[in-house]
Design a protein around this motif. Structure first.
Motif, PDB file in Angstrom:
ATOM      1  N   MET A   1     -63.595   3.906  76.402  1.00 54.45           N
ATOM      2  CA  MET A   1     -64.283   5.125  76.079  1.00 54.45           C
ATOM      3  C   MET A   1     -64.840   5.810  77.331  1.00 54.45           C
ATOM      4  O   MET A   1     -65.044   7.001  77.315  1.00 54.45           O
ATOM      5  CB  MET A   1     -65.422   4.856  75.101  1.00 54.45           C
ATOM      6  CG  MET A   1     -64.963   4.558  73.706  1.00 54.45           C
ATOM      7  SD  MET A   1     -64.159   6.009  73.006  1.00 54.45           S
ATOM      8  CE  MET A   1     -63.116   5.258  71.826  1.00 54.45           C
TER       9      MET A   1
ATOM     10  N   ARG B   1     -62.222   8.192  78.572  1.00 52.61           N
ATOM     11  CA  ARG B   1     -62.188   9.393  77.721  1.00 52.61           C
ATOM     12  C   ARG B   1     -63.357  10.316  78.079  1.00 52.61           C
ATOM     13  O   ARG B   1     -63.188  11.528  78.177  1.00 52.61           O
ATOM     14  CB  ARG B   1     -62.237   8.998  76.260  1.00 52.61           C
ATOM     15  CG  ARG B   1     -62.198  10.158  75.303  1.00 52.61           C
ATOM     16  CD  ARG B   1     -62.049   9.673  73.873  1.00 52.61           C
ATOM     17  NE  ARG B   1     -62.176  10.747  72.927  1.00 52.61           N
ATOM     18  CZ  ARG B   1     -61.213  11.617  72.630  1.00 52.61           C
ATOM     19  NH1 ARG B   1     -60.054  11.532  73.230  1.00 52.61           N
ATOM     20  NH2 ARG B   1     -61.410  12.572  71.747  1.00 52.61           N
ATOM     21  N   TYR B   2     -64.525   9.738  78.256  1.00 48.93           N
ATOM     22  CA  TYR B   2     -65.700  10.519  78.629  1.00 48.93           C
ATOM     23  C   TYR B   2     -65.449  11.261  79.944  1.00 48.93           C
ATOM     24  O   TYR B   2     -65.708  12.463  80.052  1.00 48.93           O
ATOM     25  CB  TYR B   2     -66.940   9.625  78.749  1.00 48.93           C
ATOM     26  CG  TYR B   2     -68.151  10.362  79.242  1.00 48.93           C
ATOM     27  CD1 TYR B   2     -68.955  11.063  78.355  1.00 48.93           C
ATOM     28  CD2 TYR B   2     -68.485  10.384  80.595  1.00 48.93           C
ATOM     29  CE1 TYR B   2     -70.065  11.763  78.801  1.00 48.93           C
ATOM     30  CE2 TYR B   2     -69.587  11.076  81.043  1.00 48.93           C
ATOM     31  CZ  TYR B   2     -70.373  11.765  80.147  1.00 48.93           C
ATOM     32  OH  TYR B   2     -71.457  12.463  80.601  1.00 48.93           O
TER      33      TYR B   2
ATOM     34  N   ARG C   1     -62.645  12.138  81.330  1.00 46.25           N
ATOM     35  CA  ARG C   1     -61.646  13.194  81.181  1.00 46.25           C
ATOM     36  C   ARG C   1     -62.251  14.425  80.520  1.00 46.25           C
ATOM     37  O   ARG C   1     -61.980  15.549  80.926  1.00 46.25           O
ATOM     38  CB  ARG C   1     -60.465  12.709  80.340  1.00 46.25           C
ATOM     39  CG  ARG C   1     -59.478  11.867  81.078  1.00 46.25           C
ATOM     40  CD  ARG C   1     -58.189  11.709  80.296  1.00 46.25           C
ATOM     41  NE  ARG C   1     -58.359  11.534  78.871  1.00 46.25           N
ATOM     42  CZ  ARG C   1     -58.516  10.369  78.246  1.00 46.25           C
ATOM     43  NH1 ARG C   1     -58.541   9.264  78.946  1.00 46.25           N
ATOM     44  NH2 ARG C   1     -58.637  10.307  76.942  1.00 46.25           N
TER      45      ARG C   1
ATOM     46  N   THR D   1     -69.234  16.322  75.132  1.00 47.54           N
ATOM     47  CA  THR D   1     -68.441  15.129  75.391  1.00 47.54           C
ATOM     48  C   THR D   1     -69.051  13.910  74.722  1.00 47.54           C
ATOM     49  O   THR D   1     -68.334  13.088  74.145  1.00 47.54           O
ATOM     50  CB  THR D   1     -68.295  14.899  76.904  1.00 47.54           C
ATOM     51  OG1 THR D   1     -67.668  16.043  77.479  1.00 47.54           O
ATOM     52  CG2 THR D   1     -67.464  13.677  77.191  1.00 47.54           C
TER      53      THR D   1
ATOM     54  N   VAL E   1     -66.948  11.711  72.025  1.00 50.13           N
ATOM     55  CA  VAL E   1     -66.695  10.273  72.194  1.00 50.13           C
ATOM     56  C   VAL E   1     -67.345   9.486  71.059  1.00 50.13           C
ATOM     57  O   VAL E   1     -66.748   8.547  70.520  1.00 50.13           O
ATOM     58  CB  VAL E   1     -67.195   9.789  73.577  1.00 50.13           C
ATOM     59  CG1 VAL E   1     -67.130   8.282  73.687  1.00 50.13           C
ATOM     60  CG2 VAL E   1     -66.368  10.437  74.682  1.00 50.13           C
TER      61      VAL E   1
ATOM     62  N   SER F   1     -65.161   9.792  68.045  1.00 47.03           N
ATOM     63  CA  SER F   1     -63.981   8.932  68.176  1.00 47.03           C
ATOM     64  C   SER F   1     -64.309   7.484  67.809  1.00 47.03           C
ATOM     65  O   SER F   1     -63.532   6.810  67.117  1.00 47.03           O
ATOM     66  CB  SER F   1     -63.441   8.974  69.599  1.00 47.03           C
ATOM     67  OG  SER F   1     -62.984  10.246  69.918  1.00 47.03           O
TER      68      SER F   1
ATOM     69  N   TYR G   1     -54.305   5.725  79.455  1.00 49.83           N
ATOM     70  CA  TYR G   1     -54.032   7.164  79.484  1.00 49.83           C
ATOM     71  C   TYR G   1     -53.400   7.574  80.807  1.00 49.83           C
ATOM     72  O   TYR G   1     -52.410   8.315  80.834  1.00 49.83           O
ATOM     73  CB  TYR G   1     -55.333   7.932  79.259  1.00 49.83           C
ATOM     74  CG  TYR G   1     -55.147   9.427  79.220  1.00 49.83           C
ATOM     75  CD1 TYR G   1     -54.711  10.067  78.072  1.00 49.83           C
ATOM     76  CD2 TYR G   1     -55.405  10.210  80.343  1.00 49.83           C
ATOM     77  CE1 TYR G   1     -54.538  11.422  78.031  1.00 49.83           C
ATOM     78  CE2 TYR G   1     -55.239  11.572  80.313  1.00 49.83           C
ATOM     79  CZ  TYR G   1     -54.806  12.186  79.154  1.00 49.83           C
ATOM     80  OH  TYR G   1     -54.629  13.537  79.140  1.00 49.83           O
TER      81      TYR G   1
END
Length: 69
Positions: free
Chosen positions: A1, A4-5, A7, A17, A21, A24, A48
């Protein structure tokens, strides 16, 4: 995670954000709780980065750079 944060924070800002997250995580937890057969498999922090950089994406970036001159 965390990946993802990192990005998302570049283009969405911190607060949006954090909500994205968090959502998600909640969706993943909900699916795991609703389906007893479901199993969580962590793909790793670099998943990713390793799988999204496709040749088509590279060609697209090259075309953009060539268009700039």
């Amino acid at each position: 995670m965390i990946a993802r944060y990192c990005r998302l924070v570049r283009r969405c800002g911190k607060k949006k954000t954090i909500v994205a997250v968090g959502r998600s995580l909640l969706v993943t937890i909900w699916h795991l709780l609703c389906d007893p057969e479901a199993r969580f498999k962590d793909l790793g922090a670099d998943h990713y980065d390793c799988h999204v950089k496709t040749p088509a994406e590279r060609r697209s970036h090259v075309r953009e750079l060539e268009a700039l001159g």
